[in-house]
Scaffold this motif. Sequence first.
Motif, PDB file in Angstrom:
ATOM      1  N   ALA A  83       0.835  -1.212   0.000  1.00  0.00           N
ATOM      2  CA  ALA A  83       0.000   0.000   0.000  1.00  0.00           C
ATOM      3  C   ALA A  83       0.865   1.255   0.000  1.00  0.00           C
ATOM      4  N   LYS A  84       2.005   1.192   0.670  1.00  0.00           N
ATOM      5  CA  LYS A  84       2.926   2.337   0.708  1.00  0.00           C
ATOM      6  C   LYS A  84       3.454   2.645  -0.682  1.00  0.00           C
ATOM      7  N   VAL A  86       1.901   1.679  -3.598  1.00  0.00           N
ATOM      8  CA  VAL A  86       0.753   2.032  -4.441  1.00  0.00           C
ATOM      9  C   VAL A  86       0.350   3.486  -4.236  1.00  0.00           C
ATOM     10  N   GLN A  87       0.410   3.956  -2.993  1.00  0.00           N
ATOM     11  CA  GLN A  87      -0.062   5.301  -2.673  1.00  0.00           C
ATOM     12  C   GLN A  87       1.077   6.301  -2.455  1.00  0.00           C
ATOM     13  N   GLN A  88       2.278   5.966  -2.878  1.00  0.00           N
ATOM     14  CA  GLN A  88       3.398   6.887  -2.683  1.00  0.00           C
ATOM     15  C   GLN A  88       3.037   8.248  -3.288  1.00  0.00           C
ATOM     16  N   GLU A  89       3.210   9.297  -2.525  1.00  0.00           N
ATOM     17  CA  GLU A  89       2.618  10.593  -2.875  1.00  0.00           C
ATOM     18  C   GLU A  89       3.150  11.182  -4.178  1.00  0.00           C
ATOM     19  N   MET A  92       1.668   9.071  -7.086  1.00  0.00           N
ATOM     20  CA  MET A  92       0.257   9.387  -7.305  1.00  0.00           C
ATOM     21  C   MET A  92       0.102  10.737  -7.988  1.00  0.00           C
ATOM     22  N   TYR A 216      -1.620   1.995 -13.104  1.00  0.00           N
ATOM     23  CA  TYR A 216      -2.795   2.846 -12.890  1.00  0.00           C
ATOM     24  C   TYR A 216      -3.404   3.169 -14.251  1.00  0.00           C
ATOM     25  N   SER A 240      -7.832   1.830   3.718  1.00  0.00           N
ATOM     26  CA  SER A 240      -8.186   3.231   3.926  1.00  0.00           C
ATOM     27  C   SER A 240      -9.194   3.642   2.862  1.00  0.00           C
ATOM     28  N   ASP A 242      -9.167   6.058   0.749  1.00  0.00           N
ATOM     29  CA  ASP A 242      -8.503   6.398  -0.511  1.00  0.00           C
ATOM     30  C   ASP A 242      -8.046   5.155  -1.261  1.00  0.00           C
ATOM     31  N   LEU A 243      -7.521   4.174  -0.527  1.00  0.00           N
ATOM     32  CA  LEU A 243      -7.064   2.944  -1.172  1.00  0.00           C
ATOM     33  C   LEU A 243      -8.254   2.143  -1.687  1.00  0.00           C
ATOM     34  N   LEU A 246      -9.329   3.592  -4.869  1.00  0.00           N
ATOM     35  CA  LEU A 246      -8.383   3.307  -5.939  1.00  0.00           C
ATOM     36  C   LEU A 246      -8.604   1.918  -6.537  1.00  0.00           C
TER      37      LEU A 246
END
Length: 309
Positions: A83-84, A86-89, A92, A216, A240, A242-243, A246
């Motif tokens: 998840a870290k 996938v959602q790395q700021e 994204m 993505y 979460s 947001d996840l 996604l």
Amino acid sequence: MYSPTSIGAADGARLDELTSVYSQSLRANGYVVVPDLIDARTMADLNLQLRRRFDDTPFCDGPFYGTTTKRFGRLLIRSPHVAKLVQQELIMAIVQEILQPYCDVIQLNLTQAIEVHPNSPVQVPHRDQDMWQGPKGEIEYLVNVMWPTTNYTRENGATVIWPDSHKKQGEMILADDEAIQPEITPGSALIFLGSTLHGAGGNQSDQIRRGLIVSYSLGWLKPYENQWLTYPPEVARDFSPDLAALVGYQQHRPNLGNYEGRCPSILLHDDVPDHLQPVDALRPDQIELISEYRAQQRNTRAPYPTGGR
């Protein structure tokens, strides 16, 4: 090229600067390498967790996957570290910069772990966007992010990229001497467009090359990995918000991907009513068009034509 460690991605203004720099490079060349996004310890833990799964995973079968590679998906339930990634700021932000001109929301297309074994041949060059039979060269359909968990070298089959191939949509095969093989280490990311020609390199070493790809895509496309079967409500409920969005628990306006006329995130609640009230999810331009139409009808009071079906 700026790096996240020298800029500080946690700072909003500097995150914007990083996003602009890397997005421009991605658009110009079809690929970009972003260094030092994830710490080495996290990547080492992830490599160990994936390696255990690989040990029990059979080799692939088929001319595309090859018979000397191993692959498996559903990575968000394989390790909490995924998840870290996938959602790395910064990732994204770059993905949204590239894709959101063509959609309302983006979605996770797939997460897949890949092991390339010694003596693996070069994979056939391909563009991942070709899984969808829409027009090419007008929009970008997806963005791929390759995360190595072992060193990627030319000898062990680092990903082969054809720079500028996203500008040559009509050419399915390009000369080998036009290709490059970026050598990257765990914690760095190779980002490339779905329109960029690429493939796994041949492994000429005695070491296994291991890593994962996070992809993505536009939110209105059917994803490569069936996210709703991969992460059903009883699984996504622990994500979460947001996840969960996604992986598909969101609507793409207007009303696309709904459940009984509602956002499918309702399925993540403890109690889901048996009878639901459908609620529109429309874009502002659609709401404005409807309002204009209603106003015109009130002003003209024109009767509907008779006849027809």
